[in-house]
Scaffold this motif. Structure first.
Motif, short mmCIF file in Angstrom:
data_model
loop_
_atom_site.label_atom_id
_atom_site.label_comp_id
_atom_site.label_asym_id
_atom_site.label_seq_id
_atom_site.Cartn_x
_atom_site.Cartn_y
_atom_site.Cartn_z
N GLN A 84 0.92 -19.64 0.85
CA GLN A 84 0.82 -18.20 1.15
C GLN A 84 0.78 -17.38 -0.13
N LEU A 85 1.66 -17.70 -1.07
CA LEU A 85 1.70 -16.96 -2.34
C LEU A 85 0.37 -17.12 -3.09
N PHE A 86 -0.15 -18.35 -3.12
CA PHE A 86 -1.42 -18.61 -3.79
C PHE A 86 -2.54 -17.77 -3.20
N HIS A 87 -2.64 -17.76 -1.87
CA HIS A 87 -3.71 -17.01 -1.21
C HIS A 87 -3.61 -15.52 -1.52
N ASP A 88 -2.40 -15.00 -1.53
CA ASP A 88 -2.24 -13.58 -1.79
C ASP A 88 -2.49 -13.24 -3.25
N ILE A 89 -2.14 -14.14 -4.15
CA ILE A 89 -2.47 -13.95 -5.57
C ILE A 89 -3.98 -13.98 -5.75
#
Length: 319
Positions: A84-89
């Motif tokens: 999730q963090l990767f996608h939002d970054i």
């Protein structure tokens, strides 16, 4: 207004596709005996309904890019969280609104589950692409090493990992469950679970902890300071985020926010992936004897290593 409706229709279509796929997998899993739900490939166990020898063999053909964002973790160490963090970054650096993202941009892509169609579709995704694996270093697609793709390795203290993995298997109809926690603990310590032994996995990856294209981060580290973790991940990939972007990504990445959104991201298995999201839950299941056994195993395998120090075992795993 029209663009919002278009985005909603696209999201609904993707959700329906995911749900249909999961339904097919559930039907297939229901026809298997417990002993048939895992298969062994090169010494390790993998989920039968999710992977296959063909899928694992075709990993050698995967075409990585240097700018990809690759997550690697042992199961139940925080893979879905970091995904999730990767996608939002990635969305922040691409400067794309939610409805303007590539199709499949928010999917959880585990390469050991990916078929040739998925591999082909990924070629059209704009960079940075996000994907991951639960694989040992030696089993990574060769192109990841050749392209010097940055790999974020996510670990979690082994006691909480074991408990989280146990509950995950008990609730997940795609994996074999155990008659009891005691039975699962024995399998876990023997490495007779999907993706093998936590400690073997840790020992293999520990060899690469100083590789310039590899960064280790822990579940506990993210729990301590999620915004700091987001910034650290972004900087590792060469991205510069504003304080507002970091705050927004961290806010969307809290356990509560992801749990609330789990039906959208993980469809009918949403409640399987998001249970408690806490540190220290091991105390609710471990017996004193099991705790001592785990302590001895950690001492044997990881004491004195850089990864062992990073896991802060005495802080998180001692009663």
């Amino acid at each position: 207004m029209e663009s919002e409706q278009t985005g909603e229709r696209a999201a609904a279509g993707e959700a329906n596709t995911l749900e249909s796929k999961l339904q097919r997998l559930l039907i297939r899993a229901s026809k298997l005996e417990p002993e048939e739900m895992l298969f062994r490939y090169k010494g390790l166990l993998y989920p039968t309904v999710l992977s296959s020898e063909d899928k694992l063999q075709q990993l050698s053909k995967f075409e990585a890019r240097s700018e990809d964002m690759c997550i690697v973790s042992y199961p139940k160490c925080g893979f879905n969280w970091v995904n999730q963090l990767f996608h939002d970054i990635a969305a922040a650096v691409q400067d794309k609104p939610e409805e303007g993202k590539d199709e499949g941009q928010h999917k959880v892509i585990l390469l050991e589950f990916a078929d040739p169609v998925t591999h082909e579709m990924m070629k059209s995704y704009s960079s940075p692409r996000v994907y991951g694996m639960h694989l040992h270093y030696e089993n990574l697609p060769p192109s990841i090493i050749e392209k010097k793709t940055k790999v974020l390795v996510v670990f979690r203290n082994p006691k909480d990992n074991a408990v989280s993995y146990y509950h995950f298997c008990q609730k997940n109809p795609l994996l074999p469950n155990s008659a009891s926690w005691d039975e699962f603990f024995k399998k876990y310590m023997a490495g007779e679970v999907a993706w093998g032994s936590y400690f073997d996995y840790a020992l293999i990856w520990e060899k690469y902890i100083d590789d310039e294209n590899v960064m280790f981060i822990t579940y506990e580290e993210l729990k301590e300071n999620l915004a700091g973790g987001v910034q650290k991940i972004a900087e590792f990939h060469g991205f510069s985020l504003t304080e507002e972007q970091i705050h927004n990504i961290a806010h969307k990445g809290t356990f509560q926010a992801m749990s609330n959104n789990s039906q959208e991201t993980h469809s009918i298995l949403g409640n399987v992936f998001f249970r408690k999201g806490v540190v220290g839950d091991w105390r609710n299941l471990f017996t004193e004897e099991q705790s001592r056994e785990m302590d001895a195993k950690f001492e044997e395998c990881l004491a004195g290593t850089k990864l062992g120090a990073k896991l802060k075992y005495d802080l998180y795993c001692k009663a």
